[in-house]
Design an enzyme around this catalytic site. Structure first.
Site, PDB file in Angstrom:
ATOM      1  N   CYS A 407       0.831  -1.207   0.000  1.00 29.53           N
ATOM      2  CA  CYS A 407       0.000   0.000   0.000  1.00 29.53           C
ATOM      3  C   CYS A 407       0.865   1.257   0.000  1.00 29.53           C
ATOM      4  O   CYS A 407       1.397   1.637  -1.032  1.00 29.53           O
ATOM      5  CB  CYS A 407      -0.983  -0.022   1.168  1.00 29.53           C
ATOM      6  SG  CYS A 407      -2.365   1.133   0.972  1.00 29.53           S
ATOM      7  N   HIS A 576      -3.648  -5.137   0.146  1.00 31.45           N
ATOM      8  CA  HIS A 576      -3.070  -5.648   1.386  1.00 31.45           C
ATOM      9  C   HIS A 576      -3.166  -7.173   1.398  1.00 31.45           C
ATOM     10  O   HIS A 576      -4.110  -7.739   1.959  1.00 31.45           O
ATOM     11  CB  HIS A 576      -3.827  -5.082   2.587  1.00 31.45           C
ATOM     12  CG  HIS A 576      -3.594  -3.630   2.833  1.00 31.45           C
ATOM     13  ND1 HIS A 576      -2.641  -3.165   3.714  1.00 31.45           N
ATOM     14  CD2 HIS A 576      -4.187  -2.530   2.302  1.00 31.45           C
ATOM     15  CE1 HIS A 576      -2.663  -1.844   3.725  1.00 31.45           C
ATOM     16  NE2 HIS A 576      -3.594  -1.429   2.885  1.00 31.45           N
ATOM     17  N   GLU A 578      -1.663  -9.290   3.148  1.00 26.91           N
ATOM     18  CA  GLU A 578      -1.549  -9.873   4.488  1.00 26.91           C
ATOM     19  C   GLU A 578      -2.909 -10.201   5.088  1.00 26.91           C
ATOM     20  O   GLU A 578      -3.026 -11.070   5.964  1.00 26.91           O
ATOM     21  CB  GLU A 578      -0.783  -8.934   5.421  1.00 26.91           C
ATOM     22  CG  GLU A 578      -1.507  -7.659   5.815  1.00 26.91           C
ATOM     23  CD  GLU A 578      -1.312  -6.506   4.856  1.00 26.91           C
ATOM     24  OE1 GLU A 578      -1.612  -5.356   5.250  1.00 26.91           O
ATOM     25  OE2 GLU A 578      -0.869  -6.748   3.715  1.00 26.91           O
TER      26      GLU A 578
END
Length: 652
Positions: A407, A576, A578
């Site tokens: 990001c 993102h 994750e």
């Protein structure tokens, strides 16, 4: 009938209810049951979207764009499910719903009160959400885990506690169980039970009787039998209903710790789970999950080789700000059988002014950076520390150190390239300098500048790998040209990618590590949370100089993945990744990053493994087109810009 397990907490907040709730759900899932989860947060915010990371930890984003408490990330990771924004209940959401119903006249002129209107709304919400399928089975869950945030006795928690008191009678004794998590402090070698006695007495006074008491010990020393017997005697439960949860080497051991104390057997009897008809296929799937989880934890204990990752961030004082990033790194380290060592570097400490104001922190930060096996720059908002991030990225690029930018880290990688390769020294983001003459990062044209909550590009979005069959065709082919575009020397122009095999030999699809990590697919899906993007007008300059955007949106206008071809591992992503990592299915970019930090041979092995076996964690029905997904999120577009006509405009 759905079975409900409520997890409450006493004495102090942050005691570990989320991990215990997730671990309980995982253990029930290993028996073949379908499990969902709900988190109750008693704050007045509508959601977590406007909270500072240092206030409440990271904001976890769901497929539907919901910005929720980080505990929902634990649920998704442990249970391998996909939740919705309605799985996070806040006081703000409940009050808003009740007030809107009152304004519509649905209460027929009655006085609207906490009891019964607020408490009934809470119960109705839970019953509705608990029936929503959360996995690929498409079936209603058998078990719903409800984590009651805060601490029993708090004023803000009172309506929810009362709602749960009523709810136990609504659903029936066999369908409701309560696990109360309490602190057992160790004072000079003696385990003290008085805090647990007090909180259980308060809970009983509110009309809730704990079926299990999970005693949290902030030390590696287990709960003693004498302590257990004392809690049993003063809290009106049998000793088998008292569990000890002491510190273990990893939170992934907590499910096994609870299992060893008979929590599954107790819940099986207490909730009459034997009456549920569990298909043999689900039983075998549960056994497989249990075997794989145990193998993962055993392998973790045998990891001796270390991989040192430097995380260059803005909120390093509060590690929960990067909870999902940490978990994604852990999952990836498990896969490559290395022990993860994270070194935290406050990005502002890398900047030249820090050398004068605090030379010790400045030199410590640079010492950590130059000794890193891999450098990670995660997301964030605001200008503070961004120059330090750019310096860290420059070091990773020039010194060939594996790099992953997420990001904001992706955007800073673009600025670093523009300044140090293109030579545009004043390259900037309009987030930091609105009137910059060299805007390489700009405000997204369809996003509201006035509304904060839920007004970013949120939720699951597709990314199309360039040079693949699904990438946007060059304009010449799109207009019906029979041959690919040509360059000045008459050869095929491979810089303009398409699905034609005649001129994609040098396209990113043939060399991209990112695409291999995602299983060599034409497109992948990840969750987004951002208001700024790469300026499309600058993309030709960036790509002509060697910075390749290997992944773009479906229109080919929005840059989503950048990669350097002649670098051991240099990857930046606007989404993102994750947020969708799982312990048994690590996030592809994080796995590649950790593997590269372990060595080129480890990376090559994982690239081959991912190309063969990677499966996305999303339910099949959720991987739709951009336009379809936008309709399901809280994103509020505005008129104007190249996205004009998408969604409903919001007043600016």
């Amino acid at each position: 009938m759905t079975k409900y397990i409520v997890i409450s907490g006493g004495v102090v907040s942050g005691i570990g209810k989320g991990i215990i709730a997730s671990s309980t759900g995982l253990l029930l899932k290993t028996t073949g049951l379908k499990v969902t989860a709900i988190k109750i947060d008693p704050y007045m915010n509508i959601d977590a979207g406007t909270m500072r990371p240092t206030e409440h930890g990271e904001v976890f984003v769901l497929n539907d764009g919901g910005e929720v408490d980080l505990d929902l990330g634990n649920y998704e990771r442990y249970l391998d499910v996909t939740l919705s924004r309605d799985n996070n209940i806040t006081t703000g959401k409940i009050y808003r719903e009740v007030i809107e119903r009152e304004r519509r006249g649905e209460y027929l002129g009655k006085t609207v009160q906490i009891v019964p209107h607020i408490t009934s709304a809470i119960q109705d919400w839970i019953e509705r959400v608990s029936k929503i399928p959360v996995d690929n089975s498409g079936e209603e869950p058998d078990i719903c885990i409800i984590e009651l945030g805060g601490t029993v006795g708090d004023i803000e928690s009172a309506p929810f506690v009362e709602a749960m008191r009523q709810f136990q009678f609504r659903v029936g004794y066999d369908n409701f169980a309560l696990i109360h998590v309490s602190l057992v402090p160790d004072m000079h070698g003696e385990q003290k039970t008085k805090p647990t006695q007090t909180t259980v007495h308060a809970l009983r006074g509110l009309g809730l009787l704990p079926d299990l008491i999970a005693c949290r010990l902030l030390a590696p020393r287990p709960l003693e039998n004498s302590t257990k017997e004392k809690i049993s005697m003063f809290c009106h439960v049998s000793s088998t209903q008292v569990l000890g949860v002491h510190d273990v080497s990893s939170v992934y051991h907590v499910p096994l710790l609870l299992q060893s104390q008979g929590i599954v057997d107790y819940l099986r009897k207490r909730l009459n789970l034997s009456a549920l008809n569990i298909p043999e296929e689900m039983i075998q799937k549960g056994l497989s999950i249990e075997a794989r989880w145990k193998a993962m934890t055993r392998a973790q204990e045998r990891c001796f080789d270390e991989v040192k990752i430097v995380l260059v961030g803005k909120y390093t004082d509060f590690k929960d700000s990067y909870m999902s990033v940490i978990k994604a790194l852990e999952h990836s380290a498990f896969r490559v059988q290395h022990k993860l060592v994270i070194q935290w570097v406050e990005s502002s400490n890398l900047e030249p002014p820090a050398q004068g104001s605090d030379p010790a922190k400045y030199h410590d930060a640079w010492r950590a950076l130059v000794g890193a096996s891999g450098i990670l720059v995660p997301g964030g908002f605001g200008q503070r520390g961004t120059e330090g991030m750019i310096l860290a990225i420059k070091w990773a690029r020039e010194q060939k150190v594996p790099f992953l930018g997420i990001c904001l880290g992706f955007q800073m990688a673009v600025l670093e390239w523009a300044r140090n390769v293109l030579g545009v020294q004043d390259a900037q983001s309009t987030e930091f300098v609105p009137d910059t003459p060299s805007p390489f990062i700009i405000f997204m044209p369809e996003v509201s500048r006035t509304h904060m909550g839920g007004t970013m590009r949120l939720g699951l979005r597709p990314t199309v790998f360039q040079g693949t069959a699904q990438a946007r065709l060059p304009s010449a082919l799109a207009n019906g040209s029979a041959t690919p575009p040509t360059s000045a020397d008459g050869t095929a122009d491979t810089a303009d990618t398409s699905s034609s095999s005649n001129f994609v030999l040098q396209s990113p699809a043939t060399w991209s590590k990112a695409r291999q990590l995602y299983g060599n697919v034409d497109r992948m899906w990840e969750r987004h949370r951002h208001r700024y993007e790469v300026n499309p007008e600058q993309v030709p300059r960036l790509e002509a100089s060697g910075l390749t955007f290997v992944g773009k949106d479906e229109r080919g206008e929005r840059m989503q993945i950048l990669e350097l071809k002649d670098h051991p591992f240099f990857l930046g992503l606007q989404p993102h990744p994750e947020l969708c990592s799982r312990p048994l299915n690590p996030s592809p970019p994080f796995l590649g990053f950790i593997a590269a930090a372990c060595g080129s041979s480890v990376l090559a092995e994982q690239l081959e493994e991912q190309a063969r076996n990677y499966r996305p964690p999303h339910p099949e029905g959720s991987m739709d087109s951009e336009e379809t997904l936008r309709e399901r999120t809280m994103e509020h577009p505005v008129r104007g810009g190249r996205m004009s006509g998408w969604g409903t405009p919001v007043a600016d």
